[in-house]
Write an enzyme that holds these catalytic residues in place. Structure first.
Site, short mmCIF file in Angstrom:
data_model
loop_
_atom_site.label_atom_id
_atom_site.label_comp_id
_atom_site.label_asym_id
_atom_site.label_seq_id
_atom_site.Cartn_x
_atom_site.Cartn_y
_atom_site.Cartn_z
N CYS A 20 0.83 -1.19 0.00
CA CYS A 20 0.00 0.00 0.00
C CYS A 20 0.87 1.25 0.00
O CYS A 20 2.05 1.22 0.33
CB CYS A 20 -0.95 0.03 1.19
SG CYS A 20 -2.05 -1.38 1.33
N ARG A 58 5.55 -0.46 -4.53
CA ARG A 58 5.18 -1.15 -3.30
C ARG A 58 4.17 -2.26 -3.55
O ARG A 58 3.95 -3.12 -2.69
CB ARG A 58 4.61 -0.15 -2.28
CG ARG A 58 5.62 0.91 -1.87
CD ARG A 58 4.97 2.03 -1.10
NE ARG A 58 4.55 1.61 0.23
CZ ARG A 58 5.26 1.78 1.33
NH1 ARG A 58 6.45 2.34 1.25
NH2 ARG A 58 4.81 1.40 2.50
N TRP A 94 -3.25 -2.63 -1.50
CA TRP A 94 -2.93 -4.06 -1.67
C TRP A 94 -3.89 -4.81 -0.77
O TRP A 94 -3.84 -4.68 0.45
CB TRP A 94 -1.48 -4.31 -1.29
CG TRP A 94 -0.96 -5.67 -1.63
CD1 TRP A 94 -0.44 -6.09 -2.83
CD2 TRP A 94 -0.87 -6.81 -0.76
NE1 TRP A 94 -0.04 -7.40 -2.75
CE2 TRP A 94 -0.29 -7.86 -1.49
CE3 TRP A 94 -1.22 -7.03 0.58
CZ2 TRP A 94 -0.06 -9.13 -0.94
CZ3 TRP A 94 -1.00 -8.28 1.12
CH2 TRP A 94 -0.43 -9.31 0.37
N ASN A 136 -2.62 2.11 5.73
CA ASN A 136 -1.72 0.97 5.52
C ASN A 136 -1.75 0.13 6.78
O ASN A 136 -1.63 0.67 7.88
CB ASN A 136 -0.28 1.44 5.28
CG ASN A 136 -0.11 2.12 3.94
OD1 ASN A 136 -1.01 2.14 3.12
ND2 ASN A 136 1.06 2.70 3.74
N GLY A 137 -1.84 -1.18 6.64
CA GLY A 137 -1.80 -2.05 7.81
C GLY A 137 -3.06 -2.86 7.95
O GLY A 137 -3.86 -3.00 7.02
N GLU A 167 17.14 -18.84 -3.92
CA GLU A 167 16.85 -17.50 -4.40
C GLU A 167 16.47 -17.52 -5.88
O GLU A 167 15.56 -16.81 -6.32
CB GLU A 167 18.05 -16.59 -4.17
CG GLU A 167 18.02 -15.24 -4.87
CD GLU A 167 16.89 -14.32 -4.45
OE1 GLU A 167 16.72 -13.28 -5.09
OE2 GLU A 167 16.15 -14.66 -3.49
N LYS A 176 12.94 -16.11 -7.38
CA LYS A 176 12.86 -15.08 -8.42
C LYS A 176 11.96 -15.54 -9.56
O LYS A 176 11.14 -14.78 -10.08
CB LYS A 176 14.26 -14.78 -8.97
CG LYS A 176 15.07 -13.84 -8.12
CD LYS A 176 14.51 -12.43 -8.18
CE LYS A 176 15.00 -11.62 -6.99
NZ LYS A 176 14.32 -11.99 -5.73
N GLU A 234 8.32 -15.51 -8.48
CA GLU A 234 7.81 -14.16 -8.24
C GLU A 234 7.33 -13.47 -9.50
O GLU A 234 6.27 -12.83 -9.50
CB GLU A 234 8.90 -13.28 -7.60
CG GLU A 234 9.14 -13.54 -6.14
CD GLU A 234 10.24 -12.63 -5.60
OE1 GLU A 234 10.02 -12.04 -4.54
OE2 GLU A 234 11.30 -12.52 -6.23
N HIS A 245 16.90 -38.16 -1.87
CA HIS A 245 16.07 -38.42 -0.69
C HIS A 245 14.62 -38.03 -0.90
O HIS A 245 13.91 -37.75 0.07
CB HIS A 245 16.65 -37.68 0.52
CG HIS A 245 18.01 -38.15 0.91
ND1 HIS A 245 18.24 -39.37 1.51
CD2 HIS A 245 19.22 -37.57 0.76
CE1 HIS A 245 19.53 -39.52 1.72
NE2 HIS A 245 20.16 -38.43 1.27
N LYS A 276 6.31 -4.64 -2.45
CA LYS A 276 7.74 -4.43 -2.23
C LYS A 276 8.08 -4.37 -0.76
O LYS A 276 9.05 -4.96 -0.30
CB LYS A 276 8.16 -3.12 -2.91
CG LYS A 276 9.65 -2.79 -2.79
CD LYS A 276 10.51 -3.80 -3.54
CE LYS A 276 11.97 -3.42 -3.55
NZ LYS A 276 12.80 -4.47 -4.15
#
Length: 606
Positions: free
Chosen positions: A2, A27, A74, A98-99, A478, A482, A485, A501, A601
């Site tokens: 947000c 964001r 968001w 926001n929150g 990572e 990526k 995402e 395994h 973000k």
């Protein structure tokens, strides 16, 4: 997550609000809106999707007024719809938030009993109704906000606009950052300095529990105890080029290619020209440290996993690595001589900040590695170590990750020296290899066309595996993150030795397997695992240096050659092909590279 903007201006505010919201797009968001007060009346415009939709709406339905608030949402409570988009208006109050308000259902029952009927599915509407309720009891806007805050549980950054008040915005924070900007006869508030940079370079930051009463002529701030508070006004360096793509197609692409220069800046601050560790003049001593706890989320967590190898291998200090969202709920014991290091690009990651506060009275030292020196995590640490990556706009972290790794490796090397676990020759060898990082990364960037070609084929896959051993195992994690995402392809990563395994059951001719395999001390082991995949018709994309590719022989589906480098810095070098592979695969699939769906973000809620 947000974005908030508020402006008490001297010109029509709608275009200013939209322009500021554009700088907060990084964001992550799924709807946007603005509200103004004009001739005493509140009005608003909201739109689903990208800001261009809000801009189009404003062309056909202009919004008049020189005082306003705006928001990119968001979705948390309530699906992404125009009705659920911010700003919310209840009676004489408009609010952006926001929150998360954790007790909103309980508050909603109380408000319904007072005659309020919600029109949205959001927790935020409860806030606007609650403040309006107090206003209806004859209280002032400030008293109404104060009373509202005593009822709220959760995390929030809130910005209020009031009917009949064209020279008033009230802003407050608890867990979600807010910055105040000071202009010439104008006042601004925003989620971060990025939103405010083109309007002013004079910024102050609200602290936890602050309430700010803004007018064009003054700002009054009171702290969580309702006492007057002075918050330092700082002059920040702007520079519009930080928010431009500079000829690149996406911010992510730009930020990938910025890595040689930002890492050079990073090294300049922490290592002298004569090859001595300076740590930017900060006096840090590891000699009494018996244990290190590293805590982070997402990509920063993988940077910490890599650092665990470095600290334990070089300094022989045992290291625990935790995902921040799990750490404090485990209520782990923290030994007295523990150093706790918290890693966050934004410095506002809610889970990481909560973990830091859990450790505050338990660990011997609280250090942070952030990209924003004014952030909550940086300010609440004993020591903050900036990564000097510059503003990172792309949601998928690239240059911040490699800069985090560079700082963490420098710390591991300092720890090794303080603990007398490394001789001068070995230390200078590693420092020399670190100083070669910018040139080696430039060489790694030369593989872009080969990676683009491979990515065009990977884009057709539904599942992809990443393998690595030792220092390259966290890098494999990572790389898989990526890809997930920004291309939305399912990807998983494993320590190559764990393949047999269980995960080897996934291997067939349809599954590409990306192997990070420099010629290091574990190369022969990795090669054995590669042979196991090839024996089951798995398609191997081998990313390795020339010697490793030669020793590995034939039979790979594809091979990407990396420059030879010292084993200790290999995760930083091999991050480049992992990032570019994800980038070009996303391009081939046509996804939104800089603002992938459902992601934010800066994650400022739990």
């Amino acid at each position: 997550m947000c974005g908030i903007i508020g402006v008490l201006g001297t010109h029509e505010v709608a275009p200013v609000l939209v322009d500021a919201l554009k700088r907060l797009e990084y964001r992550g968001y799924d709807s946007a809106g603005i509200a103004t007060v004009h001739n005493g009346k509140l009005d608003r415009r909201r739109a689903l999707g990208k800001l261009i939709n809000l801009s189009d709406l404003l062309v056909h339905e202009p919004l008049i007024g020189k005082s306003g608030i705006g928001h990119t949402r968001w979705a948390t409570h309530g699906e992404p719809t125009v009705k659920n988009a911010h700003p919310h208006i209840s009676g004489r109050v408009s609010v952006v938030h926001n929150g998360i308000i954790e007790n909103f259902q309980e508050l909603l029952k109380e408000l319904k009993a007072c005659g309020y009927a919600p029109t949205t599915q959001t927790d935020t509407e409860t806030v606007s109704m609650l403040v309006d309720h107090y206003l209806s009891q004859g209280e002032t806007p400030l008293q109404s906000v104060r009373n509202c805050l005593t009822k709220l549980n959760g995390a929030f950054g809130l910005c209020f606009l009031f009917e009949g008040e064209e020279d008033l915005i009230i802003a407050t924070r608890k867990g979600s950052p807010l910055a105040i900007g000071y202009g010439d006869g104008e006042i601004y508030v925003g989620s971060d300095a990025i939103a405010l940079a083109p309007m002013t370079d004079r910024i102050s930051y609200l602290e936890e529990g602050d309430i700010a009463v803004l007018s064009r002529s003054q700002v009054s701030i009171e702290d969580k105890d309702s006492s007057p508070a002075n918050r330092e006004i700082r002059t920040i360096r702007s520079g519009s080029n930080r928010f431009e793509k500079d000829g690149y197609t996406h911010f992510m692409e730009k930020e990938i290619y910025e890595q040689p220069s930002v890492i050079a800046q990073n090294l300049k601050h922490y290592i002298s020209d004569t090859g001595q560790i300076t740590l930017n003049g900060i006096n840090l001593d590891f000699s009494s440290i018996e244990r290190i706890t590293l805590v982070a989320c997402g990509t920063a967590f993988y940077a910490c996993l890599t650092a665990k190898y470095w600290f334990e291998k070089l300094a022989r200090i045992p290291v625990d690595v935790d995902v921040a969202s799990e750490f404090r709920y485990r209520t782990p014991p923290v030994a007295a001589n523990t150093l706790a290091i918290f890693v966050s690009q934004s410095g506002e990651t809610a889970d990481t900040l909560a973990a830091l506060r859990y450790c505050k009275d338990k660990a011997a030292h609280i250090w942070s590695v952030t990209n924003v020196t004014e952030s909550s995590i940086a300010r609440e640490s004993d020591v903050d170590l900036p990564i000097y990556a510059g503003i990172e706009i792309g949601v998928a972290s690239t240059k911040a990750f490699t800069c985090q790794l560079t700082v963490l490796l420098t710390l591991a090397l300092k720890a090794a020296s303080d603990q007398n676990q490394i001789n001068d020759h070995k230390r200078h060898e590693i420092l020399s290899s670190m100083q070669s990082l910018p040139s080696l990364i430039n060489l790694a960037l030369n593989c872009s066309e080969n990676l683009r070609f491979v990515a065009n084929e990977l884009a057709h896959a539904t599942d992809i595996l990443f393998l690595g051993r030792g220092l390259l195992f966290p890098l494999a994690l990572e790389g898989a993150l990526k890809l997930k995402e920004i291309s939305y392809i399912h990807a998983e990563a494993y320590a190559a030795g764990e393949l047999k395994h269980g995960p080897i059951a996934l291997i067939d001719e349809t599954v590409p397997v990306v192997v990070m395999a420099p010629q290091d001390s574990l190369f022969d082991k990795t090669l054995s695992n590669v042979q196991e995949v090839m024996a089951r018709k798995g398609r191997i994309l081998m990313i390795a240096d020339a010697k490793a590719l030669k020793d590995a022989g034939q039979g790979f589906w594809k091979a990407i050659e990396m420059p030879h480098c010292h084993e200790i810095i290999s995760p930083i070098i091999y991050a480049i092909p992992a990032q570019m592979l994800a980038y070009y695969t996303a391009l081939a699939k046509g996804t939104d590279v800089d603002q992938p769906r459902n992601l934010a973000k800066s994650v400022t809620v739990e």
